[in-house]
Design a protein around this motif. Structure first.
Motif, PDB file in Angstrom:
ATOM      1  N   GLY A  78      21.280  81.266  13.675  1.00  0.00           N
ATOM      2  CA  GLY A  78      21.083  81.181  12.229  1.00  0.00           C
ATOM      3  C   GLY A  78      20.505  79.843  11.842  1.00  0.00           C
ATOM      4  N   ILE A  79      21.155  79.195  10.905  1.00  0.00           N
ATOM      5  CA  ILE A  79      20.707  77.891  10.452  1.00  0.00           C
ATOM      6  C   ILE A  79      21.390  76.850  11.311  1.00  0.00           C
ATOM      7  N   GLY A  80      20.645  75.918  11.772  1.00  0.00           N
ATOM      8  CA  GLY A  80      21.179  74.912  12.682  1.00  0.00           C
ATOM      9  C   GLY A  80      20.952  75.363  14.109  1.00  0.00           C
ATOM     10  N   VAL A  81      21.179  74.489  15.020  1.00  0.00           N
ATOM     11  CA  VAL A  81      21.072  74.836  16.427  1.00  0.00           C
ATOM     12  C   VAL A  81      22.458  74.703  17.024  1.00  0.00           C
ATOM     13  N   THR A  82      22.859  75.721  17.738  1.00  0.00           N
ATOM     14  CA  THR A  82      24.159  75.718  18.385  1.00  0.00           C
ATOM     15  C   THR A  82      23.934  75.548  19.875  1.00  0.00           C
ATOM     16  N   PHE A  83      24.733  74.701  20.475  1.00  0.00           N
ATOM     17  CA  PHE A  83      24.677  74.569  21.922  1.00  0.00           C
ATOM     18  C   PHE A  83      26.097  74.577  22.452  1.00  0.00           C
ATOM     19  N   CYS A  84      26.238  75.004  23.687  1.00  0.00           N
ATOM     20  CA  CYS A  84      27.555  75.038  24.301  1.00  0.00           C
ATOM     21  C   CYS A  84      27.713  73.828  25.193  1.00  0.00           C
ATOM     22  N   LEU A  85      28.946  73.362  25.287  1.00  0.00           N
ATOM     23  CA  LEU A  85      29.237  72.158  26.035  1.00  0.00           C
ATOM     24  C   LEU A  85      30.106  72.465  27.228  1.00  0.00           C
ATOM     25  N   GLY A  86      30.024  71.615  28.210  1.00  0.00           N
ATOM     26  CA  GLY A  86      30.889  71.742  29.369  1.00  0.00           C
ATOM     27  C   GLY A  86      30.532  70.695  30.393  1.00  0.00           C
ATOM     28  N   ALA A  87      31.265  70.676  31.480  1.00  0.00           N
ATOM     29  CA  ALA A  87      30.992  69.730  32.551  1.00  0.00           C
ATOM     30  C   ALA A  87      29.658  70.089  33.178  1.00  0.00           C
ATOM     31  N   THR A  88      28.833  69.095  33.427  1.00  0.00           N
ATOM     32  CA  THR A  88      27.539  69.365  34.024  1.00  0.00           C
ATOM     33  C   THR A  88      27.495  68.855  35.445  1.00  0.00           C
ATOM     34  N   VAL A  89      26.831  69.606  36.275  1.00  0.00           N
ATOM     35  CA  VAL A  89      26.583  69.236  37.661  1.00  0.00           C
ATOM     36  C   VAL A  89      25.081  69.305  37.823  1.00  0.00           C
ATOM     37  N   PRO A  90      24.454  68.316  38.456  1.00  0.00           N
ATOM     38  CA  PRO A  90      23.011  68.375  38.602  1.00  0.00           C
ATOM     39  C   PRO A  90      22.567  69.732  39.152  1.00  0.00           C
ATOM     40  N   GLN A  91      21.516  70.264  38.592  1.00  0.00           N
ATOM     41  CA  GLN A  91      20.891  71.518  39.006  1.00  0.00           C
ATOM     42  C   GLN A  91      21.678  72.768  38.617  1.00  0.00           C
ATOM     43  N   SER A  92      22.759  72.656  37.858  1.00  0.00           N
ATOM     44  CA  SER A  92      23.476  73.855  37.429  1.00  0.00           C
ATOM     45  C   SER A  92      23.759  73.766  35.936  1.00  0.00           C
ATOM     46  N   PRO A  93      23.811  74.907  35.257  1.00  0.00           N
ATOM     47  CA  PRO A  93      24.047  74.879  33.802  1.00  0.00           C
ATOM     48  C   PRO A  93      25.473  74.452  33.489  1.00  0.00           C
ATOM     49  N   VAL A 139      17.235  70.654  19.494  1.00  0.00           N
ATOM     50  CA  VAL A 139      18.186  69.567  19.671  1.00  0.00           C
ATOM     51  C   VAL A 139      18.159  69.176  21.145  1.00  0.00           C
ATOM     52  N   LEU A 140      18.017  67.899  21.409  1.00  0.00           N
ATOM     53  CA  LEU A 140      18.082  67.378  22.771  1.00  0.00           C
ATOM     54  C   LEU A 140      19.361  66.564  22.884  1.00  0.00           C
ATOM     55  N   VAL A 141      20.181  66.877  23.879  1.00  0.00           N
ATOM     56  CA  VAL A 141      21.462  66.207  24.045  1.00  0.00           C
ATOM     57  C   VAL A 141      21.583  65.737  25.497  1.00  0.00           C
ATOM     58  N   PRO A 142      21.659  64.420  25.707  1.00  0.00           N
ATOM     59  CA  PRO A 142      21.826  63.940  27.075  1.00  0.00           C
ATOM     60  C   PRO A 142      23.203  64.310  27.640  1.00  0.00           C
ATOM     61  N   ASP A 143      23.276  64.424  28.956  1.00  0.00           N
ATOM     62  CA  ASP A 143      24.504  64.850  29.627  1.00  0.00           C
ATOM     63  C   ASP A 143      25.719  64.002  29.264  1.00  0.00           C
ATOM     64  N   PHE A 144      25.549  62.679  29.086  1.00  0.00           N
ATOM     65  CA  PHE A 144      26.720  61.847  28.799  1.00  0.00           C
ATOM     66  C   PHE A 144      27.356  62.222  27.461  1.00  0.00           C
ATOM     67  N   ILE A 145      26.563  62.676  26.498  1.00  0.00           N
ATOM     68  CA  ILE A 145      27.119  63.114  25.217  1.00  0.00           C
ATOM     69  C   ILE A 145      27.774  64.482  25.384  1.00  0.00           C
ATOM     70  N   VAL A 146      27.152  65.370  26.119  1.00  0.00           N
ATOM     71  CA  VAL A 146      27.749  66.678  26.407  1.00  0.00           C
ATOM     72  C   VAL A 146      29.105  66.483  27.061  1.00  0.00           C
ATOM     73  N   ARG A 147      29.192  65.596  28.042  1.00  0.00           N
ATOM     74  CA  ARG A 147      30.463  65.346  28.734  1.00  0.00           C
ATOM     75  C   ARG A 147      31.512  64.768  27.777  1.00  0.00           C
ATOM     76  N   ALA A 148      31.097  63.848  26.907  1.00  0.00           N
ATOM     77  CA  ALA A 148      32.040  63.224  25.970  1.00  0.00           C
ATOM     78  C   ALA A 148      32.592  64.244  24.977  1.00  0.00           C
ATOM     79  N   VAL A 149      31.746  65.093  24.430  1.00  0.00           N
ATOM     80  CA  VAL A 149      32.213  66.098  23.474  1.00  0.00           C
ATOM     81  C   VAL A 149      33.058  67.148  24.190  1.00  0.00           C
ATOM     82  N   ALA A 150      32.665  67.537  25.401  1.00  0.00           N
ATOM     83  CA  ALA A 150      33.468  68.497  26.167  1.00  0.00           C
ATOM     84  C   ALA A 150      34.856  67.929  26.447  1.00  0.00           C
ATOM     85  N   ALA A 151      34.937  66.646  26.799  1.00  0.00           N
ATOM     86  CA  ALA A 151      36.240  66.009  27.045  1.00  0.00           C
ATOM     87  C   ALA A 151      37.069  66.005  25.769  1.00  0.00           C
ATOM     88  N   GLU A 152      36.452  65.725  24.630  1.00  0.00           N
ATOM     89  CA  GLU A 152      37.154  65.749  23.345  1.00  0.00           C
ATOM     90  C   GLU A 152      37.660  67.151  23.047  1.00  0.00           C
TER      91      GLU A 152
END
Length: 144
Positions: free
Chosen positions: A4-19, A126-139
């Motif tokens: 819809g309006i806005g961009v939604t992305f899902c967060l989680g622990a990231t491992v290189p080469q895997s979603p 929306v571009l989100v670097p991994d360190f922010i994804v990890r921080a929000v996932a931890a929160e």
């Protein structure tokens, strides 16, 4: 994923080469409001209040599951206010808060913003670097 309006992305622990492993979605939204004519002094008072109560204001974001919030004005649009927010699912609306800062925040919004002028701008990317994804996932894990 665009939702819809806005961009939604899902967060989680990231491992290189895997979603990332999905957790709760996060929405990035830019809001636009028109300001009431003659409200400049009250608007400045509102901004000064938020700045002088910065730590207290940040502390209120948790119950709303807001991870980031910023307000913008543009010199070529002096009667407009832009509001960027990054918010997780399941937060409580500011209107439901009993916190004094939130009550004052709502009063300033009512005094400064024109009712019915709110627009949610369409987020295209929306571009989100991994360190922010990890921080929000931890929160989010702590919120459970």
């Amino acid at each position: 994923m665009v939702a819809g309006i806005g961009v939604t992305f899902c967060l989680g622990a990231t491992v290189p080469q895997s979603p990332p492993e999905p957790l709760r979605p996060v929405e990035v939204t830019l809001h636009r409001f028109d300001r009431k004519p003659g409200s400049e002094a009250t608007f400045r008072e509102w901004i000064d209040y938020l700045r002088s109560h910065h730590r207290e204001a940040v502390a209120t974001l948790g119950r709303e599951r807001t991870y980031f919030e910023a307000m913008f004005t543009a010199p070529d649009e002096p009667s407009r206010l832009y509001w960027l927010e990054v918010k997780g699912a399941g937060g409580k609306p500011v209107e439901s808060s009993n916190h004094e800062l939130d009550r004052r925040h709502i009063a300033y919004m009512d005094a400064v913003l024109i009712k019915g002028s709110h627009a949610r701008l369409q987020t295209e990317n929306v571009l989100v670097p991994d360190f922010i994804v990890r921080a929000v996932a931890a929160e989010q894990r702590e919120e459970r």
